[in-house]
Motif scaffolding. Sequence first.
Motif, mmCIF file in Angstrom:
data_model
loop_
_atom_site.group_PDB
_atom_site.id
_atom_site.type_symbol
_atom_site.label_atom_id
_atom_site.label_comp_id
_atom_site.label_asym_id
_atom_site.label_seq_id
_atom_site.Cartn_x
_atom_site.Cartn_y
_atom_site.Cartn_z
ATOM 1 N N SER A 104 17.856 -20.494 -22.724
ATOM 2 C CA SER A 104 18.173 -20.872 -21.340
ATOM 3 C C SER A 104 16.955 -21.295 -20.523
ATOM 4 O O SER A 104 16.975 -21.226 -19.302
ATOM 5 N N SER A 112 22.889 -21.170 -11.181
ATOM 6 C CA SER A 112 23.207 -19.752 -10.970
ATOM 7 C C SER A 112 24.205 -19.209 -11.994
ATOM 8 O O SER A 112 24.363 -17.991 -12.119
ATOM 9 N N ALA A 113 24.859 -20.076 -12.757
ATOM 10 C CA ALA A 113 25.845 -19.635 -13.740
ATOM 11 C C ALA A 113 25.219 -19.236 -15.076
ATOM 12 O O ALA A 113 25.920 -18.721 -15.949
ATOM 13 N N PRO A 126 23.245 -16.669 -16.020
ATOM 14 C CA PRO A 126 23.470 -15.270 -16.410
ATOM 15 C C PRO A 126 24.918 -14.988 -16.825
ATOM 16 O O PRO A 126 25.162 -14.238 -17.781
ATOM 17 N N ALA A 127 25.869 -15.588 -16.136
ATOM 18 C CA ALA A 127 27.281 -15.385 -16.498
ATOM 19 C C ALA A 127 27.587 -16.005 -17.858
ATOM 20 O O ALA A 127 28.354 -15.443 -18.647
ATOM 21 N N GLY A 128 26.977 -17.138 -18.160
ATOM 22 C CA GLY A 128 27.168 -17.774 -19.464
ATOM 23 C C GLY A 128 26.597 -16.919 -20.582
ATOM 24 O O GLY A 128 27.210 -16.780 -21.654
ATOM 25 N N ALA A 188 26.199 -13.644 -20.479
ATOM 26 C CA ALA A 188 27.082 -12.479 -20.587
ATOM 27 C C ALA A 188 28.362 -12.818 -21.352
ATOM 28 O O ALA A 188 28.835 -12.016 -22.167
ATOM 29 N N ALA A 189 28.924 -13.996 -21.119
ATOM 30 C CA ALA A 189 30.140 -14.415 -21.824
ATOM 31 C C ALA A 189 29.863 -14.555 -23.319
ATOM 32 O O ALA A 189 30.676 -14.119 -24.151
ATOM 33 N N GLN A 246 27.587 -12.961 -24.999
ATOM 34 C CA GLN A 246 27.417 -11.600 -25.517
ATOM 35 C C GLN A 246 28.760 -10.904 -25.721
ATOM 36 O O GLN A 246 28.947 -10.188 -26.709
ATOM 37 N N ARG A 247 29.705 -11.103 -24.813
ATOM 38 C CA ARG A 247 31.045 -10.519 -24.984
ATOM 39 C C ARG A 247 31.733 -11.112 -26.209
ATOM 40 O O ARG A 247 32.387 -10.401 -26.979
#
Length: 88
Positions: free
Chosen positions: A5, A13-14, A16-18, A20-21, A23-24
Amino acid sequence: MLVFSKTAGYRHSAIPAGIAAAQRLGAAHGFTVTATEDAGAFTAADALKAAQQTAFESYVANGGGSGVVLDLHEPHACWARSSSSSAC
């Protein structure tokens, strides 16, 4: 899965959410996700030195997988793969 990244300018700003997704997804489907901004861990477009690009091409040629999502806010150099196709 390696999530690279690194940004050189605008940082969405997305990101970190990407991460995390991803990783899930890894946890749910039994694969490891490593997130990094260290170009030494991965070779991508204009962020690569010649030796890094060669190592990555060898990894893919020997059966390793690769998926790339580019940030449309930053210019990226194209590089020719040994298969004579190109990725931008």
